[in-house]
Design a protein around this motif. Structure first.
Motif, PDB file in Angstrom:
ATOM      1  N   GLN A  58       0.771   2.352  -4.122  1.00 40.40           N
ATOM      2  CA  GLN A  58      -0.088   3.219  -3.326  1.00 40.40           C
ATOM      3  C   GLN A  58      -0.102   2.771  -1.865  1.00 40.40           C
ATOM      4  OE1 GLN A  58      -1.675   5.987  -4.586  1.00 40.40           O
ATOM      5  NE2 GLN A  58      -2.029   6.394  -2.416  1.00 40.40           N
ATOM      6  N   LEU A  59      -0.299   1.471  -1.650  1.00 40.08           N
ATOM      7  CA  LEU A  59      -0.402   0.957  -0.284  1.00 40.08           C
ATOM      8  C   LEU A  59       0.916   1.110   0.463  1.00 40.08           C
ATOM      9  CD1 LEU A  59      -2.561  -2.210  -0.924  1.00 40.08           C
ATOM     10  CD2 LEU A  59      -3.180  -0.284   0.517  1.00 40.08           C
ATOM     11  N   SER A  60       2.025   0.819  -0.204  1.00 36.06           N
ATOM     12  CA  SER A  60       3.283   0.934   0.541  1.00 36.06           C
ATOM     13  C   SER A  60       3.680   2.385   0.742  1.00 36.06           C
ATOM     14  CB  SER A  60       4.409   0.113  -0.106  1.00 36.06           C
ATOM     15  OG  SER A  60       4.464   0.330  -1.478  1.00 36.06           O
ATOM     16  N   ASN A  61       3.035   3.297   0.005  1.00 41.38           N
ATOM     17  CA  ASN A  61       3.234   4.715   0.313  1.00 41.38           C
ATOM     18  C   ASN A  61       2.374   5.173   1.478  1.00 41.38           C
ATOM     19  OD1 ASN A  61       5.209   5.546  -1.435  1.00 41.38           O
ATOM     20  ND2 ASN A  61       3.791   6.027  -3.087  1.00 41.38           N
ATOM     21  N   ASP A  62       1.214   4.528   1.631  1.00 34.39           N
ATOM     22  CA  ASP A  62       0.248   5.002   2.621  1.00 34.39           C
ATOM     23  C   ASP A  62       0.505   4.458   4.024  1.00 34.39           C
ATOM     24  OD1 ASP A  62      -0.954   6.452   0.733  1.00 34.39           O
ATOM     25  OD2 ASP A  62      -2.718   5.189   0.489  1.00 34.39           O
ATOM     26  N   PHE A  63       1.228   3.340   4.102  1.00 33.10           N
ATOM     27  CA  PHE A  63       1.504   2.785   5.422  1.00 33.10           C
ATOM     28  C   PHE A  63       2.842   3.299   5.936  1.00 33.10           C
ATOM     29  CE2 PHE A  63      -1.316  -0.740   3.864  1.00 33.10           C
ATOM     30  CZ  PHE A  63      -2.355  -0.425   4.714  1.00 33.10           C
ATOM     31  N   ARG A  64       2.865   3.466   7.231  1.00 37.17           N
ATOM     32  CA  ARG A  64       4.055   4.016   7.866  1.00 37.17           C
ATOM     33  C   ARG A  64       4.889   2.867   8.400  1.00 37.17           C
ATOM     34  NH1 ARG A  64       2.902   7.814  12.986  1.00 37.17           N
ATOM     35  NH2 ARG A  64       4.977   8.584  13.473  1.00 37.17           N
ATOM     36  N   CYS A  65       6.203   3.015   8.299  1.00 39.83           N
ATOM     37  CA  CYS A  65       7.085   1.970   8.819  1.00 39.83           C
ATOM     38  C   CYS A  65       7.097   2.045  10.340  1.00 39.83           C
ATOM     39  CB  CYS A  65       8.494   2.165   8.280  1.00 39.83           C
ATOM     40  SG  CYS A  65       9.701   1.094   9.053  1.00 39.83           S
ATOM     41  N   PRO A  66       6.791   0.945  11.037  1.00 44.57           N
ATOM     42  CA  PRO A  66       6.747   1.001  12.503  1.00 44.57           C
ATOM     43  C   PRO A  66       8.124   1.175  13.133  1.00 44.57           C
ATOM     44  CG  PRO A  66       5.869  -1.090  11.660  1.00 44.57           C
ATOM     45  CD  PRO A  66       6.499  -0.382  10.524  1.00 44.57           C
ATOM     46  N   MET A  67       9.163   0.822  12.405  1.00 44.62           N
ATOM     47  CA  MET A  67      10.505   0.892  13.006  1.00 44.62           C
ATOM     48  C   MET A  67      11.143   2.266  12.774  1.00 44.62           C
ATOM     49  SD  MET A  67      13.547  -1.821  13.033  1.00 44.62           S
ATOM     50  CE  MET A  67      13.655  -2.073  11.285  1.00 44.62           C
ATOM     51  N   CYS A  68      11.342   2.615  11.489  1.00 41.24           N
ATOM     52  CA  CYS A  68      11.909   3.943  11.221  1.00 41.24           C
ATOM     53  C   CYS A  68      10.729   4.862  11.023  1.00 41.24           C
ATOM     54  CB  CYS A  68      12.792   3.930   9.987  1.00 41.24           C
ATOM     55  SG  CYS A  68      12.596   2.475   8.992  1.00 41.24           S
ATOM     56  N   GLN A  69      10.363   5.552  12.082  1.00 38.81           N
ATOM     57  CA  GLN A  69       9.009   6.048  12.183  1.00 38.81           C
ATOM     58  C   GLN A  69       8.680   7.234  11.294  1.00 38.81           C
ATOM     59  OE1 GLN A  69       8.292   6.439  16.339  1.00 38.81           O
ATOM     60  NE2 GLN A  69       8.183   4.254  16.558  1.00 38.81           N
ATOM     61  N   ASN A  70       9.672   7.834  10.661  1.00 39.90           N
ATOM     62  CA  ASN A  70       9.333   8.965   9.825  1.00 39.90           C
ATOM     63  C   ASN A  70       9.402   8.627   8.349  1.00 39.90           C
ATOM     64  OD1 ASN A  70       8.780  10.809  11.890  1.00 39.90           O
ATOM     65  ND2 ASN A  70      10.961  10.952  12.296  1.00 39.90           N
ATOM     66  N   ALA A  71       9.236   7.341   8.052  1.00 38.37           N
ATOM     67  CA  ALA A  71       9.253   6.925   6.656  1.00 38.37           C
ATOM     68  C   ALA A  71       8.043   6.049   6.398  1.00 38.37           C
ATOM     69  CB  ALA A  71      10.534   6.160   6.358  1.00 38.37           C
ATOM     70  N   ASN A  72       7.588   6.044   5.140  1.00 40.03           N
ATOM     71  CA  ASN A  72       6.545   5.088   4.809  1.00 40.03           C
ATOM     72  C   ASN A  72       7.197   3.765   4.402  1.00 40.03           C
ATOM     73  OD1 ASN A  72       7.499   5.701   2.289  1.00 40.03           O
ATOM     74  ND2 ASN A  72       5.746   6.966   1.743  1.00 40.03           N
ATOM     75  N   LEU A  73       6.365   2.782   4.160  1.00 40.32           N
ATOM     76  CA  LEU A  73       6.924   1.460   3.878  1.00 40.32           C
ATOM     77  C   LEU A  73       7.752   1.463   2.599  1.00 40.32           C
ATOM     78  CD1 LEU A  73       4.046  -1.030   4.746  1.00 40.32           C
ATOM     79  CD2 LEU A  73       6.052  -0.420   6.091  1.00 40.32           C
ATOM     80  N   SER A  74       7.343   2.285   1.623  1.00 37.25           N
ATOM     81  CA  SER A  74       8.035   2.218   0.336  1.00 37.25           C
ATOM     82  C   SER A  74       9.409   2.856   0.397  1.00 37.25           C
ATOM     83  CB  SER A  74       7.190   2.885  -0.750  1.00 37.25           C
ATOM     84  OG  SER A  74       7.087   4.262  -0.490  1.00 37.25           O
ATOM     85  N   SER A  75       9.624   3.763   1.331  1.00 33.59           N
ATOM     86  CA  SER A  75      10.916   4.447   1.347  1.00 33.59           C
ATOM     87  C   SER A  75      11.807   3.954   2.477  1.00 33.59           C
ATOM     88  CB  SER A  75      10.710   5.956   1.488  1.00 33.59           C
ATOM     89  OG  SER A  75      10.152   6.241   2.744  1.00 33.59           O
TER      90      SER A  75
END
Lengths: 191, 183
Positions: A58-75
């Motif tokens: 859940q958490l890694s889906n809810d946070f956004r990746c700061p580098m590849c900005q259109n993905a969440n952490l899980s993807s």
């Protein structure tokens, strides 16, 4: 509805129906599948309970990746995303709550890290803009239908005059034209 | 009222145009840093050279300095290096390196080949300290004041223009602040 249209012989399939159907199917698909996203990178983490694993997902889906900005952490395959997933794992195993983990992320990366932006003065338009546009659309649609519906019983002077000055002969010609018959009064106009 | 309705499309267009025009010049790649005017997060990390000594914030200069996140894999870092080398030769400002998600061997080799502008290099091979700094990729550059507070952050390559127009003015400002405080 487009399928039945093709089954009726002699009736052509209207491309806009097909397009509308496709758009509907796509919209429904976007709504019902919560994870329309690229294949997630594989992490191997061991959890003690399924609840921990669920929280991690859940958490890694809810946070956004700061580098590849259109993905969440899980993807996201990005390096910093993997680091942040590792941090989330560590914090979950250390028994930190979701709120504490969110605070950890916010402190370092700011509101940007949240895929679901918090409701603040800055994000009011973001949250309620779509509703605003919907209401505007409803209002415009209502105005358009009302004005076109009202034309039949219009009291506008010039329009009533036009209606009255149509003679019986003219009316007959009009109905002929509307029925797509050759205009008898005007033989040159056959094309 | 009717005239106003007539101009509605123009008004809508104008509003949209203003927003979109602004949108053209918004840079979504650079995140605003959360750490401006906050203390540099503490760390206990190995130094790259001279060897495997541990360093903490106590080992950092007590004058304004630049903290540069770099890696041997990072092409823009190669671009920054001559500027940093010149700064070191002219003794403008100390530059501390954070070797971010790299290997020691590759990092030392990179410094041998390209020159070492850093007065101290700390090793963050796991990227853990980078997270504390809100880093999301090399190069990123912080300017820290004499009291250990982060005062400026630059994301991406520092080219000559960025050095002249952004970095050095802040550095000089902090240096003069420090002199006033010291005298």
């Amino acid at each position: 509805m487009s399928v039945s249209a093709t089954l009726i012989p002699g009736r052509r399939l209207q491309p806009q129906y097909l397009l509308a159907c496709l758009a509907c199917v796509f919209a429904v698909w976007m709504i019902i599948s919560p994870e329309v996203q690229a294949q997630a990178p594989v992490d191997v983490y061991d959890f003690e309970t399924t609840e921990q694993e669920q929280r991690f997902r859940q958490l890694s889906n809810d946070f956004r990746c700061p580098m590849c900005q259109n993905a969440n952490l899980s993807s996201s395959p990005g390096g910093v995303a993997a680091d942040l997933r590792r941090e989330i794992y560590r914090m979950i195993m250390e028994g930190m709550s979701d709120e504490e983990i969110e605070a950890f992320m916010l402190q370092r990366y700011g509101d940007f890290i949240l895929y679901r932006p918090r409701l603040t003065l800055q994000t009011v338009l973001l949250w309620f803009g779509p509703i605003l546009f919907l209401l505007a659309g409803v209002w415009i649609a209502r105005n358009i239908t009302r004005s076109s519906g009202g034309r039949a019983e219009t009291t506008d002077e010039t329009e009533r005059e036009t209606a009255v000055t149509l003679s019986a002969e003219e009316k007959a010609r009009l109905s002929r034209l509307l029925n797509d018959q050759p205009d008898a009064d005007n033989p040159t106009n056959r094309s | 009222m009717k005239n106003l309705k007539l101009f509605l499309p123009v008004i809508v267009f104008a509003v949209l145009a203003v927003f979109m025009w602004r949108g053209l010049y918004l840079d979504s790649r650079t995140l605003p840093s959360m750490l401006i005017d906050r203390e540099l997060p503490n760390f206990e990390l190995r130094t790259l050279e001279p060897g495997d000594q541990l360093a903490t914030v106590e080992d950092l200069p007590d004058e304004p300095f630049i903290l540069n996140i770099w890696g041997s894999y990072c092409l823009p870092c190669l671009q920054e290096n001559p500027i940093f080398m010149a700064a070191r030769e002219q003794n403008l400002v100390p530059i501390i390196g954070v070797n971010y998600k790299d290997t020691d061997d590759a990092a030392r080799e990179w410094l041998d080949i390209n020159g070492n502008p850093f007065t101290l290099n700390i090793v963050d091979d796991t990227g853990r300290y980078g997270i504390d700094l809100g880093v999301y990729g090399a190069p990123e550059t912080f300017i820290v004041d004499a009291n250990g507070f982060i005062r400026y952050k630059h994301i991406g390559t520092i080219d000559y223009r960025a050095w002249q127009d952004e970095i050095m003015p802040v550095v000089r400002q902090l240096q003069s602040e420090n002199q006033v405080a010291g005298s």
